[in-house]
Design a protein around this motif. Sequence first.
Motif, PDB file in Angstrom:
ATOM      1  N   LYS A  52       0.830  -1.222   0.000  1.00 32.53           N
ATOM      2  CA  LYS A  52       0.000   0.000   0.000  1.00 32.53           C
ATOM      3  C   LYS A  52       0.861   1.267   0.000  1.00 32.53           C
ATOM      4  CE  LYS A  52      -3.811  -0.334   2.044  1.00 32.53           C
ATOM      5  NZ  LYS A  52      -4.917  -0.439   3.031  1.00 32.53           N
ATOM      6  N   ARG A  53       1.968   1.263   0.769  1.00 31.68           N
ATOM      7  CA  ARG A  53       2.791   2.461   0.861  1.00 31.68           C
ATOM      8  C   ARG A  53       3.412   2.817  -0.492  1.00 31.68           C
ATOM      9  NH1 ARG A  53       5.475   5.392   4.732  1.00 31.68           N
ATOM     10  NH2 ARG A  53       7.472   6.289   4.103  1.00 31.68           N
ATOM     11  N   ALA A  54       3.974   1.781  -1.172  1.00 30.65           N
ATOM     12  CA  ALA A  54       4.626   2.026  -2.458  1.00 30.65           C
ATOM     13  C   ALA A  54       3.630   2.472  -3.522  1.00 30.65           C
ATOM     14  CB  ALA A  54       5.369   0.760  -2.913  1.00 30.65           C
ATOM     15  N   VAL A  55       2.445   1.814  -3.539  1.00 30.36           N
ATOM     16  CA  VAL A  55       1.411   2.177  -4.524  1.00 30.36           C
ATOM     17  C   VAL A  55       0.902   3.593  -4.267  1.00 30.36           C
ATOM     18  CG1 VAL A  55      -0.884   1.605  -5.394  1.00 30.36           C
ATOM     19  CG2 VAL A  55       0.767  -0.208  -4.941  1.00 30.36           C
ATOM     20  N   GLY A  56       0.725   3.938  -2.992  1.00 32.46           N
ATOM     21  CA  GLY A  56       0.267   5.279  -2.660  1.00 32.46           C
ATOM     22  C   GLY A  56       1.239   6.340  -3.121  1.00 32.46           C
ATOM     23  N   GLN A  57       2.547   6.056  -2.979  1.00 31.15           N
ATOM     24  CA  GLN A  57       3.534   7.023  -3.438  1.00 31.15           C
ATOM     25  C   GLN A  57       3.478   7.195  -4.960  1.00 31.15           C
ATOM     26  OE1 GLN A  57       7.215   5.458  -1.882  1.00 31.15           O
ATOM     27  NE2 GLN A  57       6.933   6.426   0.153  1.00 31.15           N
ATOM     28  N   GLN A  58       3.245   6.064  -5.688  1.00 28.31           N
ATOM     29  CA  GLN A  58       3.121   6.146  -7.136  1.00 28.31           C
ATOM     30  C   GLN A  58       1.913   7.013  -7.546  1.00 28.31           C
ATOM     31  OE1 GLN A  58       3.292   1.735  -7.843  1.00 28.31           O
ATOM     32  NE2 GLN A  58       4.708   2.336  -9.485  1.00 28.31           N
ATOM     33  N   LEU A  59       0.798   6.820  -6.847  1.00 27.14           N
ATOM     34  CA  LEU A  59      -0.407   7.604  -7.177  1.00 27.14           C
ATOM     35  C   LEU A  59      -0.204   9.090  -6.891  1.00 27.14           C
ATOM     36  CD1 LEU A  59      -3.267   5.236  -5.916  1.00 27.14           C
ATOM     37  CD2 LEU A  59      -2.637   5.748  -8.283  1.00 27.14           C
ATOM     38  N   ASN A  60       0.418   9.428  -5.781  1.00 25.06           N
ATOM     39  CA  ASN A  60       0.687  10.832  -5.455  1.00 25.06           C
ATOM     40  C   ASN A  60       1.589  11.473  -6.500  1.00 25.06           C
ATOM     41  OD1 ASN A  60      -0.887  11.094  -3.127  1.00 25.06           O
ATOM     42  ND2 ASN A  60       0.715  10.183  -1.841  1.00 25.06           N
ATOM     43  N   ALA A  61       2.606  10.702  -6.930  1.00 29.13           N
ATOM     44  CA  ALA A  61       3.510  11.228  -7.945  1.00 29.13           C
ATOM     45  C   ALA A  61       2.783  11.456  -9.264  1.00 29.13           C
ATOM     46  CB  ALA A  61       4.693  10.276  -8.143  1.00 29.13           C
ATOM     47  N   LEU A  62       1.868  10.521  -9.614  1.00 30.39           N
ATOM     48  CA  LEU A  62       1.106  10.655 -10.850  1.00 30.39           C
ATOM     49  C   LEU A  62       0.153  11.854 -10.787  1.00 30.39           C
ATOM     50  CD1 LEU A  62       0.412   9.580 -13.625  1.00 30.39           C
ATOM     51  CD2 LEU A  62      -1.215   7.988 -12.566  1.00 30.39           C
ATOM     52  N   GLN A  64       0.597  14.589  -9.004  1.00 30.15           N
ATOM     53  CA  GLN A  64       1.420  15.794  -9.118  1.00 30.15           C
ATOM     54  C   GLN A  64       1.829  16.038 -10.576  1.00 30.15           C
ATOM     55  OE1 GLN A  64       4.639  15.270  -6.367  1.00 30.15           O
ATOM     56  NE2 GLN A  64       3.306  15.317  -4.549  1.00 30.15           N
ATOM     57  N   GLN A  65       2.130  14.930 -11.283  1.00 29.88           N
ATOM     58  CA  GLN A  65       2.502  15.057 -12.694  1.00 29.88           C
ATOM     59  C   GLN A  65       1.342  15.611 -13.514  1.00 29.88           C
ATOM     60  OE1 GLN A  65       3.745  11.353 -14.479  1.00 29.88           O
ATOM     61  NE2 GLN A  65       3.695  12.178 -16.567  1.00 29.88           N
ATOM     62  N   ALA A  66       0.123  15.074 -13.263  1.00 28.66           N
ATOM     63  CA  ALA A  66      -1.059  15.548 -13.992  1.00 28.66           C
ATOM     64  C   ALA A  66      -1.341  17.016 -13.680  1.00 28.66           C
ATOM     65  CB  ALA A  66      -2.265  14.677 -13.643  1.00 28.66           C
ATOM     66  N   GLN A  67      -1.235  17.408 -12.406  1.00 29.25           N
ATOM     67  CA  GLN A  67      -1.495  18.800 -12.012  1.00 29.25           C
ATOM     68  C   GLN A  67      -0.471  19.746 -12.627  1.00 29.25           C
ATOM     69  OE1 GLN A  67      -4.226  19.783  -9.925  1.00 29.25           O
ATOM     70  NE2 GLN A  67      -3.628  21.720 -10.891  1.00 29.25           N
ATOM     71  N   ALA A  68       0.803  19.307 -12.631  1.00 26.56           N
ATOM     72  CA  ALA A  68       1.843  20.154 -13.207  1.00 26.56           C
ATOM     73  C   ALA A  68       1.634  20.351 -14.706  1.00 26.56           C
ATOM     74  CB  ALA A  68       3.214  19.526 -12.934  1.00 26.56           C
ATOM     75  N   ARG A  69       1.247  19.281 -15.414  1.00 18.06           N
ATOM     76  CA  ARG A  69       1.004  19.400 -16.853  1.00 18.06           C
ATOM     77  C   ARG A  69      -0.189  20.308 -17.140  1.00 18.06           C
ATOM     78  NH1 ARG A  69      -0.559  15.912 -21.603  1.00 18.06           N
ATOM     79  NH2 ARG A  69       0.627  16.973 -23.219  1.00 18.06           N
ATOM     80  N   PHE A  70      -1.207  20.176 -16.329  1.00 16.02           N
ATOM     81  CA  PHE A  70      -2.396  21.032 -16.505  1.00 16.02           C
ATOM     82  C   PHE A  70      -2.044  22.499 -16.259  1.00 16.02           C
ATOM     83  CE2 PHE A  70      -5.996  23.261 -14.623  1.00 16.02           C
ATOM     84  CZ  PHE A  70      -6.950  23.131 -15.619  1.00 16.02           C
ATOM     85  N   ASP A  71      -1.337  22.788 -15.160  1.00 16.05           N
ATOM     86  CA  ASP A  71      -0.983  24.185 -14.832  1.00 16.05           C
ATOM     87  C   ASP A  71      -0.122  24.799 -15.910  1.00 16.05           C
ATOM     88  OD1 ASP A  71      -2.388  23.890 -12.488  1.00 16.05           O
ATOM     89  OD2 ASP A  71      -0.620  23.530 -11.232  1.00 16.05           O
ATOM     90  N   GLU A  72       0.837  24.053 -16.434  1.00 16.67           N
ATOM     91  CA  GLU A  72       1.722  24.583 -17.476  1.00 16.67           C
ATOM     92  C   GLU A  72       0.941  24.912 -18.740  1.00 16.67           C
ATOM     93  OE1 GLU A  72       5.729  23.241 -20.002  1.00 16.67           O
ATOM     94  OE2 GLU A  72       4.858  21.914 -18.479  1.00 16.67           O
ATOM     95  N   ALA A  73       0.062  23.992 -19.138  1.00 10.99           N
ATOM     96  CA  ALA A  73      -0.729  24.230 -20.353  1.00 10.99           C
ATOM     97  C   ALA A  73      -1.685  25.409 -20.177  1.00 10.99           C
ATOM     98  CB  ALA A  73      -1.501  22.962 -20.717  1.00 10.99           C
ATOM     99  N   GLN A  74      -2.253  25.552 -18.973  1.00  4.08           N
ATOM    100  CA  GLN A  74      -3.174  26.668 -18.714  1.00  4.08           C
ATOM    101  C   GLN A  74      -2.447  28.005 -18.771  1.00  4.08           C
ATOM    102  OE1 GLN A  74      -4.973  26.938 -14.750  1.00  4.08           O
ATOM    103  NE2 GLN A  74      -6.974  27.236 -15.746  1.00  4.08           N
ATOM    104  N   GLN A  75      -1.258  28.096 -18.194  1.00  2.24           N
ATOM    105  CA  GLN A  75      -0.480  29.331 -18.232  1.00  2.24           C
ATOM    106  C   GLN A  75      -0.111  29.707 -19.665  1.00  2.24           C
ATOM    107  OE1 GLN A  75       2.837  28.724 -15.610  1.00  2.24           O
ATOM    108  NE2 GLN A  75       1.557  28.609 -13.754  1.00  2.24           N
ATOM    109  N   THR A  76       0.237  28.694 -20.450  1.00  3.29           N
ATOM    110  CA  THR A  76       0.569  28.949 -21.857  1.00  3.29           C
ATOM    111  C   THR A  76      -0.626  29.507 -22.612  1.00  3.29           C
ATOM    112  OG1 THR A  76       2.192  27.136 -21.805  1.00  3.29           O
ATOM    113  CG2 THR A  76       1.442  27.891 -23.973  1.00  3.29           C
ATOM    114  N   ALA A  77      -1.815  28.951 -22.347  1.00  2.00           N
ATOM    115  CA  ALA A  77      -3.030  29.415 -23.030  1.00  2.00           C
ATOM    116  C   ALA A  77      -3.380  30.845 -22.620  1.00  2.00           C
ATOM    117  CB  ALA A  77      -4.187  28.468 -22.726  1.00  2.00           C
ATOM    118  N   GLU A  78      -3.237  31.158 -21.331  1.00  2.37           N
ATOM    119  CA  GLU A  78      -3.548  32.509 -20.857  1.00  2.37           C
ATOM    120  C   GLU A  78      -2.585  33.531 -21.433  1.00  2.37           C
ATOM    121  OE1 GLU A  78      -3.482  32.174 -16.658  1.00  2.37           O
ATOM    122  OE2 GLU A  78      -5.484  31.264 -16.499  1.00  2.37           O
TER     123      GLU A  78
END
Length: 368
Positions: A52-62, A64-78
């Motif tokens: 559970k600990r290892a899987v949870g860390q993978q999900l948190n990392a994923l 964060q990756q999705a949020q970072a990609r979304f924020d970058e694309a949104q800033q570019t569009a604005e």
Amino acid sequence: MQDSIAALTAEITTADLSNAAHLDAFRIAYLGRKGRLADLFDQLKAVPADEKRAVGQQLNALKQQAQARFDEAQQTAEAAADNTPANPDFDYTLPPVPNALGTRHPLSLVREEMLRIFGRIGFAVAEGPEIEDDWHNFTALNFPENHPARDMQDTFFIKGQESVEAGGQELEQGTEDNQSPLTPLPSHPHNLLRTHTSTVQVRVMETEPLPIRRVMPGRVFRNEAISARAHMMFHQVEGIFIDEGVSFADLKQTVYYFVQELFGADINIRFRPSFFPFTEPSAEIDITCLICKGAGCNICKYSGWVEIGGCGMVDPAVLENAKIDPEKYSGYAWGMGIERIAMLKYQIKDLRLFTENDMRFLRQFEAL
């Protein structure tokens, strides 16, 4: 579980975020409370405890990756939107259009100038309602019951709140087919559109302490045919002064002062005997014709004089109606049409120009 994480990682990495619609769809699909990542976090409960600990860390990392990609694309569009002109077809090298300064209506200019002149000799402004009762418009001003002004042909009478006077008859509103049948108007209804601002004089005498020195501007209504010299709606300025020992000589000096301040010191003035129900003695006020300078023309009917208003000493009966002792107090009153003064001052020959809203006419008058 590991296969689901790997598949979701590939989707997030390759998702198209090139426009606003794709951005919003990405946010809902992967970052929303009911999105794909939220589903995987819910499935974390079924993962064995030692994983559970290892899987949870993978999900948190994923996540964060999705949020970072979304924020970058949104800033570019604005940023791209900020650099895009609101109207790409507009020529920004054109010179700016200057702000056009509006003008004052000639009646407003003349009204304010008249009030300023009377204000310099101590007259304060008083105003009253345009819908009046018979007492303030006629009876208190000493109009007899058979006076022509009380006729339906001269005055706009009102009966109730859902009727209007038209052509000497009354329209009763609210029938089923929305057609308004005509019914005869009673001879002396209680309410009417005021025919003069003398109604305010009565209200002032009834409510204010003596001495009284007031000027009353306002709009009035009379059932008249509209022409170059008459209208069913026009404006007046009236005044009244009541105190002990007031005489006709005081009235004459007030009129002299007003006329010379408004038209110039070289204007001649004369008083002609006349009759008004509410003053005794009464007089018409004439001044030198401003068009022909007294030589005679069609405006003054070749007399060299034009009438600007009426005046007189307040009738003792009017004082008594207002509960003022005529043995102790006396006073004078006058009334002038603002349209008449404006026509003389600006040499306007058609009364209808004041209400037609013709911009070519109105732009001729300077703004303050």
